[in-house]
Design a protein around this motif. Structure first.
Motif, mmCIF file in Angstrom:
data_model
loop_
_atom_site.group_PDB
_atom_site.id
_atom_site.type_symbol
_atom_site.label_atom_id
_atom_site.label_comp_id
_atom_site.label_asym_id
_atom_site.label_seq_id
_atom_site.Cartn_x
_atom_site.Cartn_y
_atom_site.Cartn_z
ATOM 1 N N ARG A 134 0.869 -1.173 0.000
ATOM 2 C CA ARG A 134 0.000 0.000 0.000
ATOM 3 C C ARG A 134 0.911 1.230 0.000
ATOM 4 O O ARG A 134 1.402 1.669 1.027
ATOM 5 C CB ARG A 134 -0.942 -0.022 1.199
ATOM 6 N N HIS A 135 1.154 1.739 -1.219
ATOM 7 C CA HIS A 135 2.090 2.844 -1.414
ATOM 8 C C HIS A 135 1.523 4.158 -0.865
ATOM 9 O O HIS A 135 0.332 4.265 -0.537
ATOM 10 C CB HIS A 135 2.409 3.006 -2.897
ATOM 11 N N ASN A 136 2.390 5.163 -0.799
ATOM 12 C CA ASN A 136 1.976 6.483 -0.345
ATOM 13 C C ASN A 136 2.636 7.525 -1.251
ATOM 14 O O ASN A 136 3.860 7.649 -1.281
ATOM 15 C CB ASN A 136 2.413 6.707 1.114
ATOM 16 N N ASN A 137 1.817 8.262 -2.002
ATOM 17 C CA ASN A 137 2.379 9.240 -2.946
ATOM 18 C C ASN A 137 2.873 10.507 -2.267
ATOM 19 O O ASN A 137 3.340 11.432 -2.934
ATOM 20 C CB ASN A 137 1.356 9.580 -4.038
ATOM 21 N N LYS A 138 2.786 10.554 -0.931
ATOM 22 C CA LYS A 138 3.320 11.701 -0.199
ATOM 23 C C LYS A 138 4.795 11.516 0.172
ATOM 24 O O LYS A 138 5.408 12.413 0.748
ATOM 25 C CB LYS A 138 2.500 11.955 1.064
ATOM 26 N N ILE A 139 5.355 10.343 -0.137
ATOM 27 C CA ILE A 139 6.756 10.072 0.159
ATOM 28 C C ILE A 139 7.621 10.544 -1.002
ATOM 29 O O ILE A 139 7.446 10.102 -2.141
ATOM 30 C CB ILE A 139 6.993 8.569 0.413
ATOM 31 N N ASP A 140 8.552 11.442 -0.713
ATOM 32 C CA ASP A 140 9.442 12.013 -1.716
ATOM 33 C C ASP A 140 10.738 11.200 -1.760
ATOM 34 O O ASP A 140 11.443 11.104 -0.745
ATOM 35 C CB ASP A 140 9.746 13.472 -1.351
ATOM 36 N N PRO A 141 11.097 10.589 -2.910
ATOM 37 C CA PRO A 141 12.313 9.774 -2.987
ATOM 38 C C PRO A 141 13.592 10.567 -2.760
ATOM 39 O O PRO A 141 14.646 9.985 -2.486
ATOM 40 C CB PRO A 141 12.258 9.195 -4.404
ATOM 41 N N ASN A 142 13.531 11.888 -2.856
ATOM 42 C CA ASN A 142 14.709 12.733 -2.646
ATOM 43 C C ASN A 142 14.786 13.309 -1.236
ATOM 44 O O ASN A 142 15.704 14.063 -0.921
ATOM 45 C CB ASN A 142 14.719 13.875 -3.663
ATOM 46 N N GLN A 143 13.831 12.956 -0.399
ATOM 47 C CA GLN A 143 13.782 13.442 0.978
ATOM 48 C C GLN A 143 14.278 12.343 1.920
ATOM 49 O O GLN A 143 14.042 11.159 1.697
ATOM 50 C CB GLN A 143 12.336 13.815 1.336
ATOM 51 N N SER A 144 14.976 12.728 2.973
ATOM 52 C CA SER A 144 15.377 11.772 4.006
ATOM 53 C C SER A 144 14.282 11.672 5.060
ATOM 54 O O SER A 144 13.684 12.686 5.448
ATOM 55 C CB SER A 144 16.690 12.208 4.658
ATOM 56 N N TYR A 145 14.042 10.453 5.503
ATOM 57 C CA TYR A 145 13.023 10.198 6.529
ATOM 58 C C TYR A 145 13.595 9.260 7.584
ATOM 59 O O TYR A 145 14.631 8.627 7.388
ATOM 60 C CB TYR A 145 11.791 9.517 5.919
ATOM 61 N N VAL A 146 12.864 9.149 8.679
ATOM 62 C CA VAL A 146 13.097 8.090 9.648
ATOM 63 C C VAL A 146 11.862 7.194 9.609
ATOM 64 O O VAL A 146 10.778 7.592 10.042
ATOM 65 C CB VAL A 146 13.328 8.639 11.073
ATOM 66 N N PHE A 147 12.034 6.004 9.039
ATOM 67 C CA PHE A 147 10.930 5.051 8.947
ATOM 68 C C PHE A 147 10.896 4.196 10.207
ATOM 69 O O PHE A 147 11.923 3.647 10.628
ATOM 70 C CB PHE A 147 11.103 4.148 7.722
ATOM 71 N N VAL A 148 9.725 4.084 10.802
ATOM 72 C CA VAL A 148 9.560 3.252 11.995
ATOM 73 C C VAL A 148 8.480 2.213 11.723
ATOM 74 O O VAL A 148 7.407 2.531 11.217
ATOM 75 C CB VAL A 148 9.201 4.095 13.238
#
Length: 244
Positions: free
Chosen positions: A64-78
C-alpha cells in the motif's frame, strides 16, 4: 502431509536459495561499495535480494504505497517488528533508499555483518548510555539527501504478533535532525517465521503499509513521548485484526 512438504521445501529449496543469494549479495555490496557508489551498491543489490527471498518463500505481497513520500527526501521510517521477514518485506518493497539501525550482534554474521558495515548500516550498542549516544551520532552522519533510516522501535521481534513498547532512539534521531517520521505497518511476517523458531511456513500473505509522514519541524526531545504515541497509533490502525 502439508507440514512435511513445507519442511522439505524449506530445507531443500528455500534455505539453499537464501544462503547462495545472501553470500552473493554480500560480496556484491562489499565490492561495489569499495570501488563505487555507496548509495547505489548499499541499497540496490539488497533490495532485489529481499525480493528474491520473499518470492522463494512463496509469499503473496501486497504493497500500500503512499504518494506523499518524496524519494529525494530523508526520513526516519519506523515499523512494527513481527519477524525475520520484516527486513525482506521492507527492504524489497518500501522503494526508498534506506540504512538500517540494527542490533550490534548482527555484525558477527559472516558476510552479512561486514557487508552491512561497509554499506553504512548502523549497529546499535545499547550496553551503556555513551555507546548509545555514539550510535545515534553515527546514524546521523550516514543520512544524506535521499537516504533514510529504517528502525524497529520495539527493539526485538514480537512473541505474540502484537506490538510491544516503543523505545525512543528513532525519535531522538528524527527530532535532532528535524526529519519527518514515517510509520510503516507490517502484516504477515509473524505467520512465516516466529521468533526463536526454525520452522518456516511458506506461502503466506505479506503486506506493507506506508503511512503519511509526521513532521518533526520545531520539535525537541520533550515532544518525543507524543511522537511515539502518535506513530504507534498509526501503525496499529492498519494491523490485521489478529495482531491488534
Amino acid at each position: 502431509m502439508k507440514a512435511i512438504l513445507s519442511f522439505l521445501y524449506q530445507w531443500l529449496i528455500f534455505i539453499p536459495i537464501l544462503v547462495v543469494t545472501t553470500v552473493a549479495t554480500a560480496i556484491l555490496v562489499m565490492l561495489g561499495c569499495s570501488v563505487g557508489n555507496n548509495k547505489f551498491w548499499g541499497y540496490v543489490p539488497p533490495k532485489y535480494w529481499s525480493k528474491i527471498v520473499c518470492r522463494a518463500a512463496l509469499c503473496r505481497i501486497k504493497v500500500r504505497h503512499n504518494n506523499k513520500i518524496d524519494p529525494n527526501q530523508s526520513y526516519v521510517f519506523v515499523a512494527n517488528h513481527q519477524g525475520a521477514f520484516d527486513i525482506f518485506l521492507t527492504y524489497g518493497y518500501l522503494d526508498q533508499n534506506i540504512k538500517w539501525v540494527q542490533k550490534y550482534e548482527l555484525r558477527n554474521i559472516p558476510f552479512v555483518g561486514k557487508a552491512s558495515e561497509i554499506a553504512g548500516h548502523v549497529f546499535v550498542d545499547s550496553s551503556n548510555t555513551r555507546a548509545l549516544s555514539q550510535t545515534i551520532d553515527k546514524a546521523e552522519r550516514e543520512l544524506a539527501e535521499g537516504v533514510s533510516m529504517a528502525i524497529f522501535p520495539e527493539g526485538q521481534r514480537t512473541y505474540t504478533g502484537k506490538m510491544g513498547r516503543f523505545k525512543k532512539g528513532a525519535y531522538i534521531i528524527a527530532t535532532q535532525m528535524q526529519l519527518p517520521i514515517v510509520p510503516i505497518t507490517l502484516n504477515g511476517p509473524y505467520d512465516i517465521l516466529k521468533i526463536h523458531s526454525r520452522i518456516m511456513h511458506p506461502g503466506k500473505d505479506l503486506e506493507i503499509v506506508i503511512h503519511d509522514p509526521i513532521s518533526t519541524a520545531g520539535m525537541t526531545e520533550a515532544d518525543i513521548p507524543g511522537l511515539i504515541e502518535t506513530s504507534r497509533r498509526v501503525i496499529e490502525s492498519a494491523l490485521w485484526d489478529k495482531y491488534k
